[in-house]
Scaffold this motif. Structure first.
Motif, PDB file in Angstrom:
ATOM      1  N   THR A 166      50.385  47.081  47.703  1.00  0.00           N
ATOM      2  CA  THR A 166      51.433  46.403  48.471  1.00  0.00           C
ATOM      3  C   THR A 166      51.908  47.259  49.640  1.00  0.00           C
ATOM      4  O   THR A 166      52.104  46.749  50.755  1.00  0.00           O
ATOM      5  CB  THR A 166      52.626  46.073  47.562  1.00  0.00           C
ATOM      6  N   GLY A 206      39.397  49.520  43.039  1.00  0.00           N
ATOM      7  CA  GLY A 206      40.002  48.938  41.855  1.00  0.00           C
ATOM      8  C   GLY A 206      40.176  49.995  40.766  1.00  0.00           C
ATOM      9  O   GLY A 206      39.534  51.056  40.805  1.00  0.00           O
ATOM     10  N   PRO A 207      41.026  49.737  39.761  1.00  0.00           N
ATOM     11  CA  PRO A 207      41.304  50.726  38.710  1.00  0.00           C
ATOM     12  C   PRO A 207      40.064  51.164  37.939  1.00  0.00           C
ATOM     13  O   PRO A 207      39.990  52.307  37.491  1.00  0.00           O
ATOM     14  CB  PRO A 207      42.293  49.980  37.792  1.00  0.00           C
ATOM     15  N   GLY A 239      41.680  44.530  32.962  1.00  0.00           N
ATOM     16  CA  GLY A 239      42.780  45.020  33.783  1.00  0.00           C
ATOM     17  C   GLY A 239      42.360  45.612  35.106  1.00  0.00           C
ATOM     18  O   GLY A 239      43.076  46.438  35.678  1.00  0.00           O
ATOM     19  N   SER A 240      41.191  45.209  35.613  1.00  0.00           N
ATOM     20  CA  SER A 240      40.705  45.783  36.874  1.00  0.00           C
ATOM     21  C   SER A 240      41.407  45.203  38.091  1.00  0.00           C
ATOM     22  O   SER A 240      41.295  45.750  39.186  1.00  0.00           O
ATOM     23  CB  SER A 240      39.191  45.557  36.998  1.00  0.00           C
ATOM     24  N   MET A 241      42.122  44.094  37.918  1.00  0.00           N
ATOM     25  CA  MET A 241      42.802  43.475  39.050  1.00  0.00           C
ATOM     26  C   MET A 241      44.318  43.590  38.893  1.00  0.00           C
ATOM     27  O   MET A 241      44.881  43.093  37.910  1.00  0.00           O
ATOM     28  CB  MET A 241      42.412  41.991  39.172  1.00  0.00           C
ATOM     29  N   PRO A 242      44.993  44.204  39.840  1.00  0.00           N
ATOM     30  CA  PRO A 242      46.460  44.283  39.791  1.00  0.00           C
ATOM     31  C   PRO A 242      47.071  42.955  40.205  1.00  0.00           C
ATOM     32  O   PRO A 242      47.478  42.760  41.355  1.00  0.00           O
ATOM     33  CB  PRO A 242      46.776  45.397  40.800  1.00  0.00           C
ATOM     34  N   LEU A 243      47.130  42.011  39.279  1.00  0.00           N
ATOM     35  CA  LEU A 243      47.526  40.644  39.596  1.00  0.00           C
ATOM     36  C   LEU A 243      48.926  40.579  40.202  1.00  0.00           C
ATOM     37  O   LEU A 243      49.182  39.780  41.118  1.00  0.00           O
ATOM     38  CB  LEU A 243      47.450  39.776  38.336  1.00  0.00           C
ATOM     39  N   ARG A 244      49.843  41.404  39.692  1.00  0.00           N
ATOM     40  CA  ARG A 244      51.209  41.372  40.205  1.00  0.00           C
ATOM     41  C   ARG A 244      51.271  41.779  41.675  1.00  0.00           C
ATOM     42  O   ARG A 244      51.952  41.144  42.491  1.00  0.00           O
ATOM     43  CB  ARG A 244      52.107  42.294  39.364  1.00  0.00           C
ATOM     44  N   GLU A 245      50.523  42.828  42.020  1.00  0.00           N
ATOM     45  CA  GLU A 245      50.529  43.283  43.417  1.00  0.00           C
ATOM     46  C   GLU A 245      49.868  42.254  44.328  1.00  0.00           C
ATOM     47  O   GLU A 245      50.339  42.008  45.448  1.00  0.00           O
ATOM     48  CB  GLU A 245      49.808  44.629  43.526  1.00  0.00           C
ATOM     49  N   SER A 253      50.442  52.328  46.791  1.00  0.00           N
ATOM     50  CA  SER A 253      50.130  51.072  46.109  1.00  0.00           C
ATOM     51  C   SER A 253      49.487  50.098  47.090  1.00  0.00           C
ATOM     52  O   SER A 253      49.590  50.245  48.315  1.00  0.00           O
ATOM     53  CB  SER A 253      51.400  50.456  45.521  1.00  0.00           C
ATOM     54  N   ARG A 303      35.660  42.632  37.080  1.00  0.00           N
ATOM     55  CA  ARG A 303      36.962  41.978  37.152  1.00  0.00           C
ATOM     56  C   ARG A 303      37.579  41.764  35.773  1.00  0.00           C
ATOM     57  O   ARG A 303      38.475  40.967  35.604  1.00  0.00           O
ATOM     58  CB  ARG A 303      36.821  40.626  37.855  1.00  0.00           C
TER      59      ARG A 303
END
Length: 456
Positions: free
Chosen positions: A189, A168-169, A210-216, A187, A207
Protein backbone atom coordinates in the motif's frame (compact mmCIF):
# COMPACT_ATOMS: atom_id res chain seq x y z
CA UNK A 1 -7.82 0.30 -21.92
CA UNK A 2 -11.56 0.94 -22.17
CA UNK A 3 -14.03 -1.90 -22.76
CA UNK A 4 -16.82 -1.21 -25.26
CA UNK A 5 -19.19 -4.04 -26.23
CA UNK A 6 -16.77 -6.70 -24.94
CA UNK A 7 -13.76 -5.34 -26.89
CA UNK A 8 -10.90 -3.38 -25.35
CA UNK A 9 -9.79 -0.14 -26.99
CA UNK A 10 -6.66 1.81 -26.13
CA UNK A 11 -7.40 5.30 -24.83
CA UNK A 12 -5.22 6.79 -27.55
CA UNK A 13 -7.25 4.98 -30.24
CA UNK A 14 -10.55 6.31 -28.90
CA UNK A 15 -9.06 9.80 -28.64
CA UNK A 16 -7.93 9.65 -32.29
CA UNK A 17 -11.30 8.37 -33.55
CA UNK A 18 -13.21 10.98 -31.56
CA UNK A 19 -10.97 13.80 -32.75
CA UNK A 20 -11.25 12.65 -36.38
CA UNK A 21 -15.05 12.49 -36.26
CA UNK A 22 -15.27 15.92 -34.66
CA UNK A 23 -12.98 17.48 -37.26
CA UNK A 24 -14.83 15.77 -40.12
CA UNK A 25 -18.13 17.09 -38.79
CA UNK A 26 -16.71 20.62 -38.65
CA UNK A 27 -15.36 20.26 -42.19
CA UNK A 28 -18.77 19.09 -43.44
CA UNK A 29 -20.61 21.91 -41.64
CA UNK A 30 -18.32 24.68 -42.86
CA UNK A 31 -17.90 23.57 -46.47
CA UNK A 32 -21.52 22.53 -47.05
CA UNK A 33 -22.91 25.73 -45.52
CA UNK A 34 -20.52 27.91 -47.49
CA UNK A 35 -21.30 26.32 -50.86
CA UNK A 36 -25.09 26.05 -50.78
CA UNK A 37 -27.66 28.58 -51.95
CA UNK A 38 -29.61 28.15 -48.73
CA UNK A 39 -27.19 27.11 -46.01
CA UNK A 40 -28.61 24.71 -43.41
CA UNK A 41 -26.63 23.75 -40.35
CA UNK A 42 -27.64 20.09 -40.55
CA UNK A 43 -29.19 19.91 -44.00
CA UNK A 44 -29.25 16.86 -46.24
CA UNK A 45 -26.06 17.96 -48.02
CA UNK A 46 -24.21 18.37 -44.71
CA UNK A 47 -25.29 14.96 -43.42
CA UNK A 48 -24.39 13.29 -46.72
CA UNK A 49 -20.99 14.99 -46.90
CA UNK A 50 -20.17 14.03 -43.30
CA UNK A 51 -21.29 10.42 -43.87
CA UNK A 52 -19.16 9.96 -46.98
CA UNK A 53 -16.13 11.75 -45.55
CA UNK A 54 -16.43 9.89 -42.25
CA UNK A 55 -16.80 6.42 -43.78
CA UNK A 56 -13.93 7.03 -46.22
CA UNK A 57 -11.55 8.44 -43.61
CA UNK A 58 -12.35 5.74 -41.03
CA UNK A 59 -11.70 3.00 -43.59
CA UNK A 60 -8.47 4.60 -44.79
CA UNK A 61 -7.26 5.27 -41.26
CA UNK A 62 -7.90 1.69 -40.19
CA UNK A 63 -6.27 0.34 -43.35
CA UNK A 64 -3.17 2.49 -42.91
CA UNK A 65 -2.82 1.55 -39.24
CA UNK A 66 -3.65 4.92 -37.68
CA UNK A 67 -6.02 3.30 -35.20
CA UNK A 68 -3.72 0.58 -33.96
CA UNK A 69 -3.58 0.21 -30.18
CA UNK A 70 0.07 1.20 -30.20
CA UNK A 71 2.59 1.82 -32.94
CA UNK A 72 6.34 2.05 -33.42
CA UNK A 73 6.37 4.05 -36.64
CA UNK A 74 8.81 6.85 -37.20
CA UNK A 75 7.66 10.41 -37.89
CA UNK A 76 8.60 10.00 -41.56
CA UNK A 77 6.50 6.83 -41.90
CA UNK A 78 3.49 8.54 -40.36
CA UNK A 79 3.84 11.52 -42.71
CA UNK A 80 4.08 9.18 -45.71
CA UNK A 81 0.88 7.42 -44.66
CA UNK A 82 -0.87 10.75 -44.15
CA UNK A 83 0.09 11.85 -47.66
CA UNK A 84 -1.17 8.54 -49.05
CA UNK A 85 -4.46 9.02 -47.19
CA UNK A 86 -4.84 12.51 -48.69
CA UNK A 87 -4.20 11.17 -52.22
CA UNK A 88 -6.76 8.42 -51.70
CA UNK A 89 -9.32 10.93 -50.41
CA UNK A 90 -8.92 13.22 -53.44
CA UNK A 91 -11.26 11.18 -55.75
CA UNK A 92 -13.89 11.00 -52.99
CA UNK A 93 -13.75 14.77 -52.47
CA UNK A 94 -13.95 15.45 -56.23
CA UNK A 95 -17.02 13.19 -56.45
CA UNK A 96 -18.69 15.09 -53.58
CA UNK A 97 -17.85 18.43 -55.21
CA UNK A 98 -20.11 17.73 -58.20
CA UNK A 99 -23.15 18.27 -55.94
CA UNK A 100 -22.26 21.92 -55.30
CA UNK A 101 -22.44 25.02 -57.46
CA UNK A 102 -18.82 26.07 -57.00
CA UNK A 103 -17.30 22.57 -57.28
CA UNK A 104 -13.68 23.71 -57.61
CA UNK A 105 -13.79 25.93 -54.54
CA UNK A 106 -15.55 23.20 -52.53
CA UNK A 107 -12.95 20.58 -53.49
CA UNK A 108 -9.99 22.86 -52.68
CA UNK A 109 -11.53 23.83 -49.33
CA UNK A 110 -12.15 20.23 -48.27
CA UNK A 111 -8.72 19.07 -49.50
CA UNK A 112 -7.02 21.81 -47.49
CA UNK A 113 -9.10 20.98 -44.40
CA UNK A 114 -8.35 17.23 -44.70
CA UNK A 115 -4.64 18.02 -45.12
CA UNK A 116 -4.67 20.09 -41.92
CA UNK A 117 -6.57 17.33 -40.16
CA UNK A 118 -3.98 14.72 -41.18
CA UNK A 119 -1.19 17.04 -40.08
CA UNK A 120 -2.88 17.39 -36.70
CA UNK A 121 -3.24 13.60 -36.50
CA UNK A 122 0.50 13.11 -37.05
CA UNK A 123 1.22 15.75 -34.41
CA UNK A 124 -1.08 14.06 -31.89
CA UNK A 125 0.50 10.65 -32.57
CA UNK A 126 4.09 11.80 -32.10
CA UNK A 127 4.06 14.94 -30.00
CA UNK A 128 1.23 14.50 -27.51
CA UNK A 129 2.71 14.98 -24.01
CA UNK A 130 3.28 11.57 -22.55
CA UNK A 131 1.68 12.52 -19.24
CA UNK A 132 -1.73 12.79 -20.91
CA UNK A 133 -1.76 9.07 -21.72
CA UNK A 134 0.66 7.81 -19.07
CA UNK A 135 -0.25 4.83 -16.92
CA UNK A 136 1.94 3.66 -14.06
CA UNK A 137 1.82 -0.10 -13.57
CA UNK A 138 3.20 -2.24 -10.73
CA UNK A 139 3.65 -5.98 -11.25
CA UNK A 140 2.92 -8.02 -8.13
CA UNK A 141 5.28 -10.97 -8.48
CA UNK A 142 8.89 -11.66 -9.41
CA UNK A 143 8.68 -15.07 -11.11
CA UNK A 144 8.43 -16.16 -14.73
CA UNK A 145 4.86 -14.88 -15.09
CA UNK A 146 5.81 -11.48 -13.74
CA UNK A 147 8.76 -11.31 -16.12
CA UNK A 148 6.51 -12.04 -19.12
CA UNK A 149 4.10 -9.30 -18.02
CA UNK A 150 6.89 -6.74 -17.66
CA UNK A 151 8.47 -7.69 -20.98
CA UNK A 152 5.20 -7.37 -22.90
CA UNK A 153 4.35 -4.07 -21.20
CA UNK A 154 7.65 -2.47 -22.20
CA UNK A 155 7.46 -3.92 -25.72
CA UNK A 156 3.84 -3.25 -26.61
CA UNK A 157 2.83 0.04 -25.01
CA UNK A 158 5.15 3.08 -24.85
CA UNK A 159 2.59 4.98 -22.75
CA UNK A 160 3.11 2.62 -19.78
CA UNK A 161 5.57 3.36 -16.97
CA UNK A 162 6.64 0.10 -15.33
CA UNK A 163 7.10 1.05 -11.68
CA UNK A 164 8.72 -2.27 -10.78
CA UNK A 165 8.14 -5.75 -9.36
CA UNK A 166 6.93 -6.43 -5.81
CA UNK A 167 7.69 -9.93 -4.54
CA UNK A 168 4.98 -12.12 -3.04
CA UNK A 169 5.46 -13.66 0.45
CA UNK A 170 6.19 -17.14 -0.96
CA UNK A 171 8.51 -16.08 -3.80
CA UNK A 172 12.08 -16.91 -2.80
CA UNK A 173 13.97 -16.41 -6.07
CA UNK A 174 13.38 -13.51 -8.46
CA UNK A 175 13.46 -14.11 -12.22
CA UNK A 176 13.21 -10.44 -13.11
CA UNK A 177 15.91 -7.81 -13.48
CA UNK A 178 17.39 -6.65 -10.17
CA UNK A 179 16.89 -2.98 -11.08
CA UNK A 180 13.13 -3.52 -11.18
CA UNK A 181 12.77 -5.09 -7.74
CA UNK A 182 10.95 -2.94 -5.22
CA UNK A 183 12.00 -2.85 -1.57
CA UNK A 184 10.14 -5.26 0.70
CA UNK A 185 10.75 -2.96 3.66
CA UNK A 186 7.70 -0.94 2.61
CA UNK A 187 4.20 -2.37 2.41
CA UNK A 188 2.43 -2.77 -0.93
CA UNK A 189 0.00 0.00 0.00
CA UNK A 190 2.82 2.43 0.84
CA UNK A 191 4.62 1.75 -2.43
CA UNK A 192 1.41 2.23 -4.42
CA UNK A 193 0.81 5.59 -2.73
CA UNK A 194 4.42 6.79 -2.96
CA UNK A 195 4.86 5.75 -6.61
CA UNK A 196 1.40 6.99 -7.70
CA UNK A 197 0.55 3.58 -9.18
CA UNK A 198 -2.52 3.43 -11.45
CA UNK A 199 -2.74 -0.34 -11.85
CA UNK A 200 -1.49 -3.54 -10.19
CA UNK A 201 -1.09 -6.72 -12.25
CA UNK A 202 -1.12 -9.81 -10.04
CA UNK A 203 1.34 -12.22 -11.67
CA UNK A 204 2.32 -14.58 -8.85
CA UNK A 205 3.71 -17.99 -9.70
CA UNK A 206 2.08 -19.39 -6.56
CA UNK A 207 -1.27 -18.10 -5.28
CA UNK A 208 -1.95 -20.53 -2.46
CA UNK A 209 -0.95 -20.63 1.19
CA UNK A 210 -1.32 -16.93 2.00
CA UNK A 211 0.79 -15.76 -0.94
CA UNK A 212 -1.59 -12.90 -1.71
CA UNK A 213 -2.01 -10.00 0.74
CA UNK A 214 -5.74 -9.71 0.09
CA UNK A 215 -6.27 -6.90 2.60
CA UNK A 216 -3.60 -4.70 1.04
CA UNK A 217 -4.86 -5.37 -2.48
CA UNK A 218 -8.39 -4.48 -1.37
CA UNK A 219 -7.12 -1.25 0.22
CA UNK A 220 -5.41 -0.34 -3.05
CA UNK A 221 -8.58 -1.02 -5.01
CA UNK A 222 -10.64 1.10 -2.63
CA UNK A 223 -8.21 3.96 -3.27
CA UNK A 224 -8.98 3.84 -7.00
CA UNK A 225 -6.10 1.62 -8.15
CA UNK A 226 -7.04 -1.04 -10.69
CA UNK A 227 -6.15 -4.61 -9.64
CA UNK A 228 -6.22 -7.25 -12.39
CA UNK A 229 -5.03 -10.83 -12.71
CA UNK A 230 -2.58 -11.92 -15.39
CA UNK A 231 -5.25 -13.44 -17.65
CA UNK A 232 -7.30 -10.23 -17.71
CA UNK A 233 -4.13 -8.17 -18.21
CA UNK A 234 -3.12 -9.97 -21.40
CA UNK A 235 -6.71 -9.97 -22.63
CA UNK A 236 -6.87 -6.18 -22.30
CA UNK A 237 -3.41 -5.19 -23.50
CA UNK A 238 -2.69 -7.72 -26.26
CA UNK A 239 -6.14 -8.90 -27.27
CA UNK A 240 -5.31 -12.50 -26.46
CA UNK A 241 -5.96 -15.06 -23.74
CA UNK A 242 -2.68 -16.65 -22.72
CA UNK A 243 -2.73 -20.43 -22.45
CA UNK A 244 -0.40 -20.52 -19.44
CA UNK A 245 -2.82 -18.37 -17.42
CA UNK A 246 -5.99 -20.10 -18.59
CA UNK A 247 -8.12 -22.43 -16.49
CA UNK A 248 -11.49 -24.11 -16.94
CA UNK A 249 -12.82 -22.31 -13.86
CA UNK A 250 -11.87 -18.89 -15.25
CA UNK A 251 -13.79 -19.66 -18.46
CA UNK A 252 -16.83 -21.13 -16.71
CA UNK A 253 -17.35 -18.55 -13.97
CA UNK A 254 -16.07 -15.46 -15.80
CA UNK A 255 -17.91 -13.43 -18.39
CA UNK A 256 -17.85 -14.16 -22.10
CA UNK A 257 -17.70 -17.49 -23.95
CA UNK A 258 -21.44 -17.27 -24.52
CA UNK A 259 -23.78 -16.73 -27.43
CA UNK A 260 -27.49 -16.49 -28.11
CA UNK A 261 -30.05 -16.42 -30.86
CA UNK A 262 -29.95 -12.62 -31.16
CA UNK A 263 -26.17 -12.52 -31.58
CA UNK A 264 -26.33 -15.39 -34.10
CA UNK A 265 -29.11 -13.63 -36.04
CA UNK A 266 -27.27 -10.28 -36.16
CA UNK A 267 -24.03 -11.99 -37.19
CA UNK A 268 -25.82 -13.88 -39.97
CA UNK A 269 -27.39 -10.70 -41.36
CA UNK A 270 -23.98 -8.96 -41.20
CA UNK A 271 -22.34 -11.91 -43.00
CA UNK A 272 -24.88 -12.06 -45.83
CA UNK A 273 -24.81 -8.30 -46.47
CA UNK A 274 -20.99 -8.08 -46.43
CA UNK A 275 -20.51 -11.20 -48.56
CA UNK A 276 -23.05 -10.06 -51.17
CA UNK A 277 -21.49 -6.58 -51.46
CA UNK A 278 -17.94 -7.94 -51.64
CA UNK A 279 -18.88 -10.50 -54.30
CA UNK A 280 -20.34 -7.74 -56.49
CA UNK A 281 -17.25 -5.54 -56.01
CA UNK A 282 -14.75 -8.38 -56.49
CA UNK A 283 -16.44 -10.11 -59.43
CA UNK A 284 -14.17 -8.54 -62.10
CA UNK A 285 -11.09 -9.46 -60.05
CA UNK A 286 -12.32 -13.04 -59.62
CA UNK A 287 -13.01 -13.44 -63.34
CA UNK A 288 -9.55 -12.10 -64.23
CA UNK A 289 -7.92 -14.38 -61.65
CA UNK A 290 -9.70 -17.42 -63.10
CA UNK A 291 -8.45 -16.60 -66.61
CA UNK A 292 -4.85 -16.08 -65.41
CA UNK A 293 -4.84 -19.39 -63.50
CA UNK A 294 -5.88 -21.26 -66.64
CA UNK A 295 -3.26 -19.47 -68.75
CA UNK A 296 -0.43 -20.24 -66.33
CA UNK A 297 -1.19 -23.73 -65.06
CA UNK A 298 -4.39 -24.94 -66.70
CA UNK A 299 -7.40 -26.37 -64.90
CA UNK A 300 -8.79 -26.68 -62.27
CA UNK A 301 -9.38 -23.05 -61.31
CA UNK A 302 -10.80 -23.70 -57.87
CA UNK A 303 -9.38 -25.75 -55.01
CA UNK A 304 -11.68 -27.71 -52.71
CA UNK A 305 -10.46 -29.06 -49.40
CA UNK A 306 -12.17 -30.58 -46.38
CA UNK A 307 -12.01 -28.41 -43.28
CA UNK A 308 -13.41 -28.51 -39.74
CA UNK A 309 -16.24 -26.07 -39.11
CA UNK A 310 -18.52 -25.08 -36.24
CA UNK A 311 -19.06 -27.82 -33.64
CA UNK A 312 -16.62 -30.07 -35.50
CA UNK A 313 -18.77 -30.42 -38.62
CA UNK A 314 -16.82 -30.99 -41.83
CA UNK A 315 -17.29 -28.83 -44.92
CA UNK A 316 -15.42 -28.12 -48.14
CA UNK A 317 -13.61 -24.81 -48.25
CA UNK A 318 -13.19 -23.33 -51.73
CA UNK A 319 -10.31 -21.12 -52.89
CA UNK A 320 -8.63 -20.10 -56.09
CA UNK A 321 -5.93 -22.67 -56.76
CA UNK A 322 -2.54 -21.16 -55.90
CA UNK A 323 -0.43 -24.35 -55.84
CA UNK A 324 0.55 -26.88 -58.48
CA UNK A 325 -1.90 -29.70 -59.09
CA UNK A 326 0.67 -32.20 -57.68
CA UNK A 327 1.27 -30.21 -54.47
CA UNK A 328 0.47 -33.23 -52.27
CA UNK A 329 0.94 -36.08 -54.71
CA UNK A 330 2.11 -38.37 -51.89
CA UNK A 331 -1.20 -37.81 -50.09
CA UNK A 332 0.43 -36.50 -46.90
CA UNK A 333 -0.88 -33.16 -45.58
CA UNK A 334 1.81 -30.50 -45.03
CA UNK A 335 1.83 -26.97 -43.62
CA UNK A 336 2.21 -24.17 -46.15
CA UNK A 337 5.54 -22.44 -45.50
CA UNK A 338 7.34 -19.25 -46.51
CA UNK A 339 8.61 -19.45 -50.11
CA UNK A 340 6.79 -22.74 -50.58
CA UNK A 341 8.00 -24.19 -53.90
CA UNK A 342 4.56 -25.74 -54.51
CA UNK A 343 3.05 -22.26 -55.02
CA UNK A 344 2.79 -20.99 -58.60
CA UNK A 345 3.98 -17.55 -59.66
CA UNK A 346 0.43 -16.24 -59.87
CA UNK A 347 -0.31 -18.06 -56.62
CA UNK A 348 2.26 -15.98 -54.75
CA UNK A 349 0.58 -12.79 -55.93
CA UNK A 350 -3.00 -13.77 -55.14
CA UNK A 351 -1.93 -15.11 -51.73
CA UNK A 352 -0.22 -11.83 -50.86
CA UNK A 353 -3.32 -9.88 -51.89
CA UNK A 354 -5.68 -12.46 -50.31
CA UNK A 355 -7.44 -12.85 -53.67
CA UNK A 356 -7.29 -16.64 -53.32
CA UNK A 357 -9.69 -16.33 -50.36
CA UNK A 358 -12.46 -14.56 -52.35
CA UNK A 359 -14.40 -17.73 -53.37
CA UNK A 360 -14.97 -18.35 -49.65
CA UNK A 361 -17.52 -15.52 -49.80
CA UNK A 362 -19.90 -18.02 -51.42
CA UNK A 363 -19.38 -20.31 -48.41
CA UNK A 364 -20.46 -17.38 -46.24
CA UNK A 365 -23.69 -17.07 -48.22
CA UNK A 366 -24.41 -20.79 -47.82
CA UNK A 367 -23.79 -20.58 -44.06
CA UNK A 368 -20.72 -22.85 -43.80
CA UNK A 369 -18.50 -19.92 -42.89
CA UNK A 370 -18.74 -16.44 -41.42
CA UNK A 371 -17.02 -13.25 -42.52
CA UNK A 372 -15.10 -13.18 -39.23
CA UNK A 373 -14.01 -16.16 -37.16
CA UNK A 374 -11.11 -18.57 -36.55
CA UNK A 375 -9.32 -19.90 -39.60
CA UNK A 376 -10.72 -23.32 -40.61
CA UNK A 377 -8.14 -26.10 -40.43
CA UNK A 378 -7.88 -29.52 -42.02
CA UNK A 379 -9.07 -32.53 -39.96
CA UNK A 380 -5.55 -34.03 -40.01
CA UNK A 381 -4.07 -30.94 -38.31
CA UNK A 382 -7.07 -30.47 -35.99
CA UNK A 383 -6.58 -33.99 -34.59
CA UNK A 384 -2.89 -33.28 -34.04
CA UNK A 385 -3.38 -29.82 -32.53
CA UNK A 386 -6.22 -30.91 -30.24
CA UNK A 387 -3.92 -33.49 -28.65
CA UNK A 388 -0.95 -31.12 -28.29
CA UNK A 389 -2.57 -27.78 -27.40
CA UNK A 390 -4.96 -27.35 -24.43
CA UNK A 391 -8.39 -25.89 -25.19
CA UNK A 392 -7.82 -26.00 -28.95
CA UNK A 393 -11.31 -27.40 -29.59
CA UNK A 394 -12.91 -24.24 -28.13
CA UNK A 395 -12.26 -22.38 -31.38
CA UNK A 396 -14.80 -24.67 -33.09
CA UNK A 397 -17.66 -23.30 -30.96
CA UNK A 398 -18.12 -20.52 -33.55
CA UNK A 399 -18.18 -20.56 -37.34
CA UNK A 400 -14.79 -20.33 -39.11
CA UNK A 401 -14.18 -17.06 -40.87
CA UNK A 402 -12.81 -15.69 -44.13
CA UNK A 403 -10.79 -13.38 -41.90
CA UNK A 404 -10.38 -13.30 -38.14
CA UNK A 405 -8.85 -11.68 -35.08
CA UNK A 406 -5.94 -14.12 -35.12
CA UNK A 407 -5.31 -13.57 -38.84
CA UNK A 408 -4.95 -9.80 -38.46
CA UNK A 409 -2.95 -9.94 -35.21
CA UNK A 410 -0.45 -12.71 -36.01
CA UNK A 411 1.50 -13.75 -39.08
CA UNK A 412 0.68 -16.82 -41.13
CA UNK A 413 1.21 -19.97 -39.04
CA UNK A 414 3.13 -23.00 -40.29
CA UNK A 415 3.84 -25.01 -37.13
CA UNK A 416 2.31 -26.26 -33.91
CA UNK A 417 3.95 -23.35 -32.06
CA UNK A 418 2.35 -20.85 -34.44
CA UNK A 419 -1.01 -22.59 -34.01
CA UNK A 420 -0.70 -22.20 -30.21
CA UNK A 421 0.07 -18.49 -30.57
CA UNK A 422 -2.88 -17.95 -32.91
CA UNK A 423 -5.16 -19.94 -30.61
CA UNK A 424 -4.64 -17.29 -27.92
CA UNK A 425 -6.15 -14.69 -30.27
CA UNK A 426 -8.91 -17.09 -31.35
CA UNK A 427 -9.84 -17.62 -27.69
CA UNK A 428 -10.11 -13.84 -27.27
CA UNK A 429 -12.50 -13.72 -30.23
CA UNK A 430 -14.61 -16.65 -29.00
CA UNK A 431 -14.85 -15.03 -25.56
CA UNK A 432 -15.66 -11.50 -26.74
CA UNK A 433 -17.14 -11.83 -30.23
CA UNK A 434 -19.66 -9.13 -31.08
CA UNK A 435 -20.74 -7.09 -34.08
CA UNK A 436 -18.33 -4.31 -33.07
CA UNK A 437 -15.38 -6.72 -32.92
CA UNK A 438 -16.35 -8.13 -36.34
CA UNK A 439 -16.31 -4.59 -37.76
CA UNK A 440 -12.91 -3.90 -36.14
CA UNK A 441 -11.51 -7.10 -37.70
CA UNK A 442 -12.89 -6.16 -41.13
CA UNK A 443 -11.20 -2.76 -40.93
CA UNK A 444 -7.89 -4.28 -39.78
CA UNK A 445 -8.10 -6.81 -42.62
CA UNK A 446 -7.95 -3.89 -45.04
CA UNK A 447 -4.65 -2.87 -43.44
CA UNK A 448 -3.29 -6.42 -43.67
CA UNK A 449 -4.15 -6.59 -47.38
CA UNK A 450 -2.84 -3.09 -48.15
CA UNK A 451 0.43 -3.68 -46.25
CA UNK A 452 0.61 -7.26 -47.55
CA UNK A 453 1.30 -8.77 -44.15
CA UNK A 454 0.85 -12.34 -43.02
CA UNK A 455 0.02 -14.23 -46.23
CA UNK A 456 2.15 -16.98 -47.68
Amino acid sequence: MIKIFNHYFHKRTLFQIGLDLLLLLLIALITSSAHQNQPALFGLATVGTFAVLGASMMTLSAGLGFYQRVHNRSLGQSIARAVLALLCMAPVILALATRYLDARSFALTVLAAIALMLLLRVYVMHFTPRNLMRQRVLVFGTGARARSVGTELLRSDPSVDLVGYYAGPNELEAEVSAWGLLSMSNSLTDIVNNQQVDEIVVALSERRGGSMPLRELLDCKLQGVKVVDIATHFERTLGQIRLESLSAGWMIFGDGFSTGWLRAFVKRIFDVICAFILILLALPVMLMTAVLIVLEDGFPILYFQERVGQNGRLFNVVKFRSMRTDAEKDGKPRWATAKDDRVTRLGRIIRKLRIDELPQLFSVLTGSMSMVGPRPERPYFVDQLTQEIPYYAIRHSVKPGVTGWAQVRYQYGSSVEDAAEKLQYDLYYVKNHSLLLDIVVMFETIGVVVMRKGAQ
